[in-house]
Structures are given as C-alpha cells and as structure tokens.
Design a protein around this motif. Sequence first.
Motif, PDB file in Angstrom:
ATOM      1  N   GLU A 129       9.333  -1.554  10.801  1.00  0.00           N
ATOM      2  CA  GLU A 129       9.699  -0.317  10.123  1.00  0.00           C
ATOM      3  C   GLU A 129      10.007   0.761  11.158  1.00  0.00           C
ATOM      4  OE1 GLU A 129       6.454   0.957   7.657  1.00  0.00           O
ATOM      5  OE2 GLU A 129       5.035   0.968   9.298  1.00  0.00           O
ATOM      6  N   PRO A 130      10.841   1.734  10.793  1.00  0.00           N
ATOM      7  CA  PRO A 130      11.183   2.811  11.721  1.00  0.00           C
ATOM      8  C   PRO A 130      10.126   3.913  11.703  1.00  0.00           C
ATOM      9  CG  PRO A 130      12.373   3.108   9.684  1.00  0.00           C
ATOM     10  CD  PRO A 130      11.594   1.823   9.540  1.00  0.00           C
ATOM     11  N   GLN A 131      10.111   4.696  12.778  1.00  0.00           N
ATOM     12  CA  GLN A 131       9.252   5.876  12.820  1.00  0.00           C
ATOM     13  C   GLN A 131       9.928   6.943  13.668  1.00  0.00           C
ATOM     14  OE1 GLN A 131       5.427   6.451  15.187  1.00  0.00           O
ATOM     15  NE2 GLN A 131       4.652   6.140  13.108  1.00  0.00           N
ATOM     16  N   THR A 132       9.852   8.181  13.191  1.00  0.00           N
ATOM     17  CA  THR A 132      10.343   9.316  13.963  1.00  0.00           C
ATOM     18  C   THR A 132       9.178   9.873  14.756  1.00  0.00           C
ATOM     19  OG1 THR A 132      11.926   9.831  12.221  1.00  0.00           O
ATOM     20  CG2 THR A 132      11.482  11.561  13.842  1.00  0.00           C
ATOM     21  N   THR A 133       9.358  10.012  16.053  1.00  0.00           N
ATOM     22  CA  THR A 133       8.296  10.528  16.916  1.00  0.00           C
ATOM     23  C   THR A 133       8.253  12.055  16.803  1.00  0.00           C
ATOM     24  OG1 THR A 133       9.754  10.742  18.832  1.00  0.00           O
ATOM     25  CG2 THR A 133       8.627   8.617  18.538  1.00  0.00           C
ATOM     26  N   PRO A 134       7.166  12.675  17.263  1.00  0.00           N
ATOM     27  CA  PRO A 134       7.084  14.139  17.203  1.00  0.00           C
ATOM     28  C   PRO A 134       8.221  14.854  17.935  1.00  0.00           C
ATOM     29  CG  PRO A 134       4.914  13.232  17.591  1.00  0.00           C
ATOM     30  CD  PRO A 134       5.889  12.088  17.691  1.00  0.00           C
ATOM     31  N   ASP A 135       8.826  14.181  18.930  1.00  0.00           N
ATOM     32  CA  ASP A 135       9.945  14.810  19.640  1.00  0.00           C
ATOM     33  C   ASP A 135      11.308  14.425  19.052  1.00  0.00           C
ATOM     34  OD1 ASP A 135      10.151  12.216  20.523  1.00  0.00           O
ATOM     35  OD2 ASP A 135       9.943  12.682  22.654  1.00  0.00           O
ATOM     36  N   GLY A 136      11.299  13.760  17.864  1.00  0.00           N
ATOM     37  CA  GLY A 136      12.541  13.492  17.145  1.00  0.00           C
ATOM     38  C   GLY A 136      13.220  12.173  17.434  1.00  0.00           C
ATOM     39  N   GLN A 137      12.647  11.323  18.273  1.00  0.00           N
ATOM     40  CA  GLN A 137      13.255  10.026  18.573  1.00  0.00           C
ATOM     41  C   GLN A 137      12.917   9.026  17.469  1.00  0.00           C
ATOM     42  OE1 GLN A 137      12.554   8.464  22.511  1.00  0.00           O
ATOM     43  NE2 GLN A 137      12.183  10.507  23.318  1.00  0.00           N
ATOM     44  N   LEU A 138      13.809   8.065  17.260  1.00  0.00           N
ATOM     45  CA  LEU A 138      13.554   6.999  16.297  1.00  0.00           C
ATOM     46  C   LEU A 138      13.079   5.766  17.063  1.00  0.00           C
ATOM     47  CD1 LEU A 138      13.689   6.273  13.273  1.00  0.00           C
ATOM     48  CD2 LEU A 138      15.917   5.225  13.754  1.00  0.00           C
ATOM     49  N   ILE A 139      11.907   5.262  16.697  1.00  0.00           N
ATOM     50  CA  ILE A 139      11.369   4.055  17.324  1.00  0.00           C
ATOM     51  C   ILE A 139      11.117   3.019  16.232  1.00  0.00           C
ATOM     52  CG2 ILE A 139      10.349   5.318  19.259  1.00  0.00           C
ATOM     53  CD1 ILE A 139       7.603   4.992  17.877  1.00  0.00           C
ATOM     54  N   TRP A 140      10.799   1.789  16.656  1.00  0.00           N
ATOM     55  CA  TRP A 140      10.512   0.709  15.713  1.00  0.00           C
ATOM     56  C   TRP A 140       9.096   0.201  15.909  1.00  0.00           C
ATOM     57  CZ3 TRP A 140      13.197  -0.793  11.587  1.00  0.00           C
ATOM     58  CH2 TRP A 140      14.496  -0.290  11.469  1.00  0.00           C
ATOM     59  N   LEU A 141       8.444  -0.088  14.787  1.00  0.00           N
ATOM     60  CA  LEU A 141       7.062  -0.547  14.787  1.00  0.00           C
ATOM     61  C   LEU A 141       6.967  -1.915  14.125  1.00  0.00           C
ATOM     62  CD1 LEU A 141       5.447   2.718  13.353  1.00  0.00           C
ATOM     63  CD2 LEU A 141       5.976   2.212  15.752  1.00  0.00           C
ATOM     64  N   ARG A 142       6.051  -2.742  14.613  1.00  0.00           N
ATOM     65  CA  ARG A 142       5.641  -3.971  13.915  1.00  0.00           C
ATOM     66  C   ARG A 142       4.283  -3.640  13.311  1.00  0.00           C
ATOM     67  NH1 ARG A 142       7.115  -9.255  15.133  1.00  0.00           N
ATOM     68  NH2 ARG A 142       9.125  -8.326  14.660  1.00  0.00           N
ATOM     69  N   THR A 143       4.241  -3.554  11.988  1.00  0.00           N
ATOM     70  CA  THR A 143       3.099  -2.997  11.267  1.00  0.00           C
ATOM     71  C   THR A 143       2.403  -4.043  10.415  1.00  0.00           C
ATOM     72  OG1 THR A 143       4.230  -0.859  11.157  1.00  0.00           O
ATOM     73  CG2 THR A 143       2.416  -1.195   9.615  1.00  0.00           C
ATOM     74  N   SER A 144       1.080  -3.874  10.262  1.00  0.00           N
ATOM     75  CA  SER A 144       0.278  -4.639   9.299  1.00  0.00           C
ATOM     76  C   SER A 144      -0.672  -3.667   8.623  1.00  0.00           C
ATOM     77  CB  SER A 144      -0.532  -5.734   9.997  1.00  0.00           C
ATOM     78  OG  SER A 144       0.321  -6.731  10.514  1.00  0.00           O
ATOM     79  N   LYS A 145      -0.841  -3.870   7.307  1.00  0.00           N
ATOM     80  CA  LYS A 145      -1.764  -3.034   6.545  1.00  0.00           C
ATOM     81  C   LYS A 145      -2.634  -3.929   5.667  1.00  0.00           C
ATOM     82  CE  LYS A 145       1.273   0.999   6.438  1.00  0.00           C
ATOM     83  NZ  LYS A 145       2.048   1.919   5.602  1.00  0.00           N
ATOM     84  N   VAL A 146      -3.922  -3.575   5.588  1.00  0.00           N
ATOM     85  CA  VAL A 146      -4.864  -4.327   4.747  1.00  0.00           C
ATOM     86  C   VAL A 146      -5.696  -3.333   3.942  1.00  0.00           C
ATOM     87  CG1 VAL A 146      -4.993  -6.286   6.346  1.00  0.00           C
ATOM     88  CG2 VAL A 146      -6.631  -4.430   6.552  1.00  0.00           C
ATOM     89  N   PRO A 147      -6.184  -3.776   2.769  1.00  0.00           N
ATOM     90  CA  PRO A 147      -7.029  -2.876   1.985  1.00  0.00           C
ATOM     91  C   PRO A 147      -8.331  -2.563   2.723  1.00  0.00           C
ATOM     92  CG  PRO A 147      -6.375  -4.805   0.689  1.00  0.00           C
ATOM     93  CD  PRO A 147      -5.977  -5.056   2.104  1.00  0.00           C
ATOM     94  N   LEU A 148      -8.764  -1.316   2.646  1.00  0.00           N
ATOM     95  CA  LEU A 148     -10.061  -0.896   3.170  1.00  0.00           C
ATOM     96  C   LEU A 148     -11.040  -0.965   2.003  1.00  0.00           C
ATOM     97  CD1 LEU A 148     -11.863   0.377   5.381  1.00  0.00           C
ATOM     98  CD2 LEU A 148     -11.030   2.615   4.629  1.00  0.00           C
ATOM     99  N   ARG A 149     -12.095  -1.760   2.149  1.00  0.00           N
ATOM    100  CA  ARG A 149     -13.038  -1.991   1.057  1.00  0.00           C
ATOM    101  C   ARG A 149     -14.424  -1.453   1.412  1.00  0.00           C
ATOM    102  NH1 ARG A 149     -10.743  -5.619  -2.552  1.00  0.00           N
ATOM    103  NH2 ARG A 149      -8.935  -6.742  -1.753  1.00  0.00           N
ATOM    104  N   ASP A 150     -15.145  -1.030   0.378  1.00  0.00           N
ATOM    105  CA  ASP A 150     -16.523  -0.597   0.584  1.00  0.00           C
ATOM    106  C   ASP A 150     -17.452  -1.812   0.512  1.00  0.00           C
ATOM    107  OD1 ASP A 150     -16.905  -1.209  -2.117  1.00  0.00           O
ATOM    108  OD2 ASP A 150     -17.053   0.877  -2.750  1.00  0.00           O
ATOM    109  N   GLY A 151     -18.747  -1.589   0.586  1.00  0.00           N
ATOM    110  CA  GLY A 151     -19.726  -2.675   0.578  1.00  0.00           C
ATOM    111  C   GLY A 151     -19.729  -3.487  -0.705  1.00  0.00           C
ATOM    112  N   ASN A 152     -19.177  -2.934  -1.801  1.00  0.00           N
ATOM    113  CA  ASN A 152     -19.105  -3.646  -3.073  1.00  0.00           C
ATOM    114  C   ASN A 152     -17.771  -4.356  -3.272  1.00  0.00           C
ATOM    115  OD1 ASN A 152     -21.683  -2.769  -3.929  1.00  0.00           O
ATOM    116  ND2 ASN A 152     -20.802  -0.792  -4.492  1.00  0.00           N
ATOM    117  N   GLY A 153     -16.901  -4.290  -2.261  1.00  0.00           N
ATOM    118  CA  GLY A 153     -15.603  -4.944  -2.366  1.00  0.00           C
ATOM    119  C   GLY A 153     -14.532  -4.107  -3.034  1.00  0.00           C
TER     120      GLY A 153
END
Length: 194
Positions: free
Chosen positions: A150-174
Amino acid sequence: DRERVSAAWREALGGKTAFDLEHRILAQGKIRWVRQIAAVELGTDGQALRAIGTVQDITDRKQAEEGLAESLALLRTVIDTAPLRVFWKDRALRYLGCNAAFAQDAGKTAPAELIGKDDFAMGWAAQAELYRADDRKVMDSGQPKLFYDEPQTTPDGQLIWLRTSKVPLRDGNGEVIGIVGLYEDITARKRTED
C-alpha cells in the motif's frame, strides 16, 4: 525510651495518626516485602501511646510485579529493535502505541506523541480512509490481512510503498478491542521492480 519512640512515630506519620505503607524487612535471614497498616493512638500530650495494625507479607505480589515489569521491558525492547514498524489502535482507530521507528516515520520524536491521534492527524491523511477501511475489515471479521502493498505519504510529502500486515488486537477474553499492524518500507524494491 518513650519520648524517642513517640518522636519517631510522629516523624514517620508526618502529623497523621494512621499509615499504610509497603517496605522491606529482614526476616529469618531473607528480605521480605510487607504491607503495614496501622493507627497510632496519641495521648493528650501528643505522644504516641500505642500502635494497632496489621502486617501482611506481600513478597509474592512484589515478585510478580517485578517479573511483569521485566517482561514489559523485554517486550518494549523487542518491539523497538525489530526491523519493522509496529503500531496498535483501539476500536475507534486511535493510536494506543507504536514503536520508535513508526513514530519516526510519522514525523514524531517519540511514540507517546501519537497516542490518542488517528490517521487523519498524520502526514498520511491522504491515505487515512484506505487504512481505516482495512482496519475495520480486520476488526469486524476477526481475520488478519497479511503481506499486502500500500502507498503512504510521508510527513515531507513523498510517496513511499509499504508491505503491511494487520491482525485483530484481542483482550484476555478473546474480544477484538482494536488492531495491531506492522509494515516495512519496500519503496526501493518497488522502484527496482518498476
């Protein structure tokens, strides 16, 4: 003598007639932690007559607290030294924390500067809706989304590319209480491929 003991009690209590404190003692050749709760009865002359209270051994609790503090410090070291950017958000998609590398990518000097902010408050506000849609999908489905570009704009305005992974954040009860994400900057690789 009584006068010296009374003065010591008054000094320890700081003018109060009761206290609740935790401290270490030496018992049977071993250092133990105790919680001491007591009330001091003062005479009409302001001198301590007697103290009534309890002493509870809290060594196990203190050792557990120290173990937890060590574990948290180790986890923080792992997160901050991993060659990835790591972040976590609550269900409202506000940042709960991140590692130092992620904070730097966001143009911040410390992770604490991101806490409570959302993607619209970051340099990558142009991609905020894209990121938030992915976050919601992962939270709602309870399923991770792994290794996508996915793309990302940096704070200085440049466009970079990221390889991203996202997972659910769960509490102790799931229960899903947010999201954990990590990414690496793959801009150089993308440019080479292009």
